[in-house]
Scaffold this active site. Structure first.
Site, PDB file in Angstrom:
ATOM      1  CE  LYS A   6      67.912  50.986  82.698  1.00  0.00           C
ATOM      2  NZ  LYS A   6      68.416  51.807  81.621  1.00  0.00           N
ATOM      3  CG  ASP A  42      73.671  50.932  84.045  1.00  0.00           C
ATOM      4  OD1 ASP A  42      74.598  50.097  84.163  1.00  0.00           O
ATOM      5  OD2 ASP A  42      73.756  52.073  84.488  1.00  0.00           O
TER       6      ASP A  42
END
Ligand code: SF4
Length: 220
Positions: A129, A147
Site C-alpha cells: 500500500k 486502503d
C-alpha cells in the site's frame, strides 16, 4: 494466473462508474497527505496507518521542520521522534520503522526514496500500500493503492469479493484501465468519506446506486 474475462456489459458498467467518479470528484487527484518531496510522503504514509490524514498532517507540520533528510531520521533519537509522532498512535512501532527505513535509504539508496516496488517493500514499515502511494503520487507510475476505502467500496461495487489487499490490487488492475489506477484511489477515498461510508452508506444520495450491486441487493 489466468486473466479474468470481463464481459462487454461489465466493461460498460466500469466505464460509467469511472465517468461518474470523474464528474463528482473533479479535483480529487492528489493524496490528502501533505508533502513536498518523496521522503516526506514516505514518512507521512507510514504515520497514516490506523490514523486519519488530518491528524498526520497536523503532526508532520512540525516533524518535517525538525527532520529534513533520510540521514536526519536515521540518526534521530527514538524517544524524541516518538514524542513528535505520539498522537498518530502505534508511535513506538512507527518510530522504529521510520528510523529503520531511513537507515536503509542511507545505506542502500544514497538517501533517496526508490521507485521500484521490490526496493520499496524492503524498507521497514513499507508494504504494497505504502509503496504504491509513493509510486503513484511521486513517480506517477500507474499503481493501485488498496486502503480501507478502496477495499470496502470495491467490494460493494462488485469489483472483488476478497478481503486480501494484495488480491484486490491485482483484481482491480485487471478491471480498471491502467491510466485510471492512480485516480481510482483518490476518487474512491473521496466517495468513502462523503457517501459510501463504512457504516450506513448513503446509498439514496449516491450517484452510482443504479450501477451498484450492494445497493440493488439491499432493495430485495
Ligand atoms: S450505492 Fe451505496 S454501497 Fe453502492 S457505491 Fe453508492 S453508497 Fe456505496
Amino acid at each position: 494466473m489466468a486473466k479474468r474475462r470481463i464481459s462487454k456489459k461489465e466493461q460498460e458498467r466500469i466505464k460509467q462508474i469511472i465517468e461518474l467518479l470523474d464528474e463528482y470528484y473533479e479535483g480529487h487527484e492528489e493524496t490528502f497527505l501533505d508533502h513536498e518531496n518523496p521522503l516526506q510522503l514516505l514518512v507521512a504514509t507510514i504515520l497514516s496507518a490506523q490514523c486519519t490524514d488530518e491528524r498526520v498532517n497536523q503532526v508532520t507540520k512540525k516533524l518535517f521542520q525538525r527532520y529534513k533528510t533520510a540521514q536526519d531520521y536515521a540518526s534521530a533519537d527514538i524517544k524524541e521522534l516518538e514524542r513528535y509522532i505520539y498522537s498518530t498512535g502505534f508511535y513506538r512501532n512507527k518510530a522504529k520503522n521510520i528510523i529503520g527505513a531511513a537507515n536503509m535509504l542511507v545505506a542502500e539508496f544514497d538517501g533517496q526514496v526508490p521507485s521500484d516496488i521490490e526496493s520499496l517493500i524492503k524498507l521497514p514499515g513499507v508494504g504494497r500500500k505504502t509503496a504504491n502511494v509513493i509510486r503513484g503520487n511521486i513517480y506517477k507510475i500507474p499503481s493501485i493503492v488498496v486502503d480501507t476505502h478502496v477495499k470496502r467500496i470495491s467490494n460493494r461495487l462488485g469489483f472483488t469479493k476478497s478481503s486480501d489487499p494484495e488480491k484486490i490490487e491485482f483484481e482491480l488492475m485487471e478491471l480498471i484501465p491502467e491510466d485510471y489506477w492512480i485516480e481510482y484511489n483518490h476518487k474512491i477515498i473521496a466517495h468513502g468519506r462523503n457517501i459510501c461510508t463504512a457504516r450506513g452508506p448513503k446509498c439514496s444520495k449516491c450517484f452510482m446506486s443504479h450501477l451498484c450491486p450492494y445497493y440493488k441487493k439491499s432493495l430485495k
